[in-house]
Write an enzyme that holds these catalytic residues in place. Sequence first.
Site, PDB file in Angstrom:
ATOM      1  N   ASP A 244       0.861  -1.180   0.000  1.00  0.00           N
ATOM      2  CA  ASP A 244       0.000   0.000   0.000  1.00  0.00           C
ATOM      3  C   ASP A 244       0.898   1.230   0.000  1.00  0.00           C
ATOM      4  OD1 ASP A 244      -0.821   0.670   3.464  1.00  0.00           O
ATOM      5  OD2 ASP A 244       1.018  -0.022   2.536  1.00  0.00           O
ATOM      6  N   SER A 245       0.305   2.393  -0.141  1.00  0.00           N
ATOM      7  CA  SER A 245       1.128   3.607  -0.292  1.00  0.00           C
ATOM      8  C   SER A 245       1.447   4.224   1.063  1.00  0.00           C
ATOM      9  CB  SER A 245       0.359   4.637  -1.105  1.00  0.00           C
ATOM     10  OG  SER A 245      -0.844   4.944  -0.394  1.00  0.00           O
ATOM     11  N   GLY A 246       0.766   3.760   2.101  1.00  0.00           N
ATOM     12  CA  GLY A 246       1.026   4.271   3.440  1.00  0.00           C
ATOM     13  C   GLY A 246       0.036   5.308   3.910  1.00  0.00           C
ATOM     14  N   GLY A 247      -0.648   5.966   2.972  1.00  0.00           N
ATOM     15  CA  GLY A 247      -1.532   7.072   3.344  1.00  0.00           C
ATOM     16  C   GLY A 247      -2.625   6.685   4.317  1.00  0.00           C
ATOM     17  N   PHE A 248      -3.288   5.597   4.034  1.00  0.00           N
ATOM     18  CA  PHE A 248      -4.419   5.178   4.871  1.00  0.00           C
ATOM     19  C   PHE A 248      -3.936   4.871   6.291  1.00  0.00           C
ATOM     20  CE2 PHE A 248      -8.656   3.614   5.491  1.00  0.00           C
ATOM     21  CZ  PHE A 248      -8.539   2.595   6.420  1.00  0.00           C
TER      22      PHE A 248
ATOM     23  N   ASP B 121      -2.924   8.279  -1.656  1.00  0.00           N
ATOM     24  CA  ASP B 121      -4.269   8.839  -1.780  1.00  0.00           C
ATOM     25  C   ASP B 121      -4.722   9.365  -0.435  1.00  0.00           C
ATOM     26  OD1 ASP B 121      -4.387   6.334  -0.571  1.00  0.00           O
ATOM     27  OD2 ASP B 121      -6.446   5.999  -1.218  1.00  0.00           O
TER      28      ASP B 121
ATOM     29  N   GLN C  44     -11.550   7.386  -5.478  1.00  0.00           N
ATOM     30  CA  GLN C  44     -12.160   7.860  -4.256  1.00  0.00           C
ATOM     31  C   GLN C  44     -13.539   8.466  -4.602  1.00  0.00           C
ATOM     32  OE1 GLN C  44     -11.305   7.257  -1.268  1.00  0.00           O
ATOM     33  NE2 GLN C  44      -9.155   6.631  -1.422  1.00  0.00           N
TER      34      GLN C  44
ATOM     35  N   GLY D  77     -11.678   4.197  -0.144  1.00  0.00           N
ATOM     36  CA  GLY D  77     -12.704   4.946   0.566  1.00  0.00           C
ATOM     37  C   GLY D  77     -13.921   4.130   0.958  1.00  0.00           C
TER      38      GLY D  77
ATOM     39  N   ASP E 156      -8.032  -7.387  -0.151  1.00  0.00           N
ATOM     40  CA  ASP E 156      -7.140  -7.634   0.988  1.00  0.00           C
ATOM     41  C   ASP E 156      -7.932  -7.316   2.246  1.00  0.00           C
ATOM     42  OD1 ASP E 156      -6.661  -4.499   0.913  1.00  0.00           O
ATOM     43  OD2 ASP E 156      -5.895  -5.279   2.830  1.00  0.00           O
TER      44      ASP E 156
ATOM     45  N   CYS F 159     -12.791 -29.114   5.631  1.00  0.00           N
ATOM     46  CA  CYS F 159     -11.653 -28.240   5.381  1.00  0.00           C
ATOM     47  C   CYS F 159     -10.351 -29.034   5.263  1.00  0.00           C
ATOM     48  CB  CYS F 159     -11.542 -27.220   6.523  1.00  0.00           C
ATOM     49  SG  CYS F 159     -10.175 -26.078   6.329  1.00  0.00           S
TER      50      CYS F 159
ATOM     51  N   CYS G 242      -7.274 -27.772   5.767  1.00  0.00           N
ATOM     52  CA  CYS G 242      -6.171 -27.060   6.427  1.00  0.00           C
ATOM     53  C   CYS G 242      -5.546 -27.912   7.530  1.00  0.00           C
ATOM     54  CB  CYS G 242      -6.695 -25.737   7.005  1.00  0.00           C
ATOM     55  SG  CYS G 242      -7.342 -25.864   8.681  1.00  0.00           S
TER      56      CYS G 242
ATOM     57  N   CYS H 156      -7.819 -28.475  10.685  1.00  0.00           N
ATOM     58  CA  CYS H 156      -8.976 -29.370  10.518  1.00  0.00           C
ATOM     59  C   CYS H 156      -8.558 -30.794  10.185  1.00  0.00           C
ATOM     60  CB  CYS H 156      -9.900 -28.829   9.425  1.00  0.00           C
ATOM     61  SG  CYS H 156     -10.589 -27.233   9.882  1.00  0.00           S
TER      62      CYS H 156
ATOM     63  N   HIS I  46      -6.381 -21.947   9.238  1.00  0.00           N
ATOM     64  CA  HIS I  46      -7.757 -22.338   8.881  1.00  0.00           C
ATOM     65  C   HIS I  46      -8.481 -21.210   8.139  1.00  0.00           C
ATOM     66  CE1 HIS I  46     -11.823 -23.760   8.891  1.00  0.00           C
ATOM     67  NE2 HIS I  46     -12.169 -22.579   9.383  1.00  0.00           N
TER      68      HIS I  46
END
Length: 371
Positions: free
Chosen positions: A91-95, A145, A188, A215, A265, A303, A305, A308, A334
């Site tokens: 990510d760009s870091g802004g958030f 952003d 946005q 956003g 994500d 499952c 995993c 499980c 899991h």
Amino acid sequence: MTLRFTVSATDGAARRGRLETAHGAIDTPAFMPVGTAATVKAMTPEAVVETGAQIILGNTYHLMLRPSAERVAKLGGLHRFMNWPGPILTDSGGFQVMSLSQLNKVSEAGVSFQSHIDGAKYDLTPERSIEIQHLLDATITMQLDECVKLPADDKRVSEAMQLSLRWAERCKTAFKLRDGYGLFGIVQGGTNGALREQSAKGLIKTGFDGYAVGGLAVGETQAEMFATLDVTTPHLPQDRPRYLMGVGKPSDLVGAVQRGIDMFDCVMPTRSGRNGQAFTRRGTINIRNARHAEDPRPIDEHCRCPACRNYSRAYVHHLVRSDEILGSMLMTAHNLTYYQDVMQGLRAAIAEGRLEAFAAGFHAGEASGDI
Ligand SMILES: C=CCOC(=O)Nc1nc2cc3[nH]c(NC)nc3cc2c(=O)[nH]1
Ligand SMILES: [Zn+2]
């Protein structure tokens, strides 16, 4: 174009695609586990591969503070540093600056803030964010952003959206073109359809390898999120991936894929897993609940995993209640496996033109309870 994206099937607005990158291919729709501090918490890279994940997310804000982008670069880049061979989106870091740092201030130049770790001062400009992501050797780089928490008035949302458009231009100018690497713009505009359209059109004019829908998942309801997607994705290019950031719970993924989203994500499967929340085909359970204390069955008998296949609910209940590290490991494995299986189900359903039936079956399963 530096990233090749091909759509092999569609079902309504949904797409089955494949994104070819310098670090490997990604089958879409795809879910990206979050690897904040150069690790998907409680998982080795091998364990992450076993879940079916092909791409992970790295956080610029955390890595620029510790160990620093320059140190990661000196050690060969993020792939080498954390031994993750596949694609990495940063990510760009802004958030995260706005949600984690102290004394942060937004101006035309960028965002200035103090580290939540040691109070050190930083100026994160669009150019510096691109440079940091380059030092990390990110496969997919995100523009800087400004994301506005909802609810917010249209004037505020419009100003942030226009600023993000100006920053998008500066990010594109600063981005070093390399084959198999890409730069994504971020749409946005809050829940305002006109602002969303203006943002999408502005980004397309600049031109990006992919388009993220920002956003959202910032306090609005699922219905408002879906309604915003309905007025946003139709304006985005058909031949480029769309990425919905920070989303979401399984039913968010299904609904957003039906509305033309290709990438996701979210910290939910990892963070809530460590806290005992297990996602299953029949809804979620909290393994800490006393009713699991003597249950010899696995979390989900269907499952594949490690949790499980080899352990009972009673044992995982004991581990999580005892705050044992293995508890976090098994719960995370899991949940990430379940999320990847939902994505695999969505990919197959789109390819076979039966997405609506898949979604109906998914919702019926979640509502069935008796877990
Ligand atoms: C994360 C990858 C790249 O993102 C950015 O570089 N900027 C950005 N991140 C967001 C993250 C979000 N998480 C949620 N909810 C949990 N909503 C989000 C919204 C944004 C956003 O509008 N912009
Ligand atoms: Zn499992």
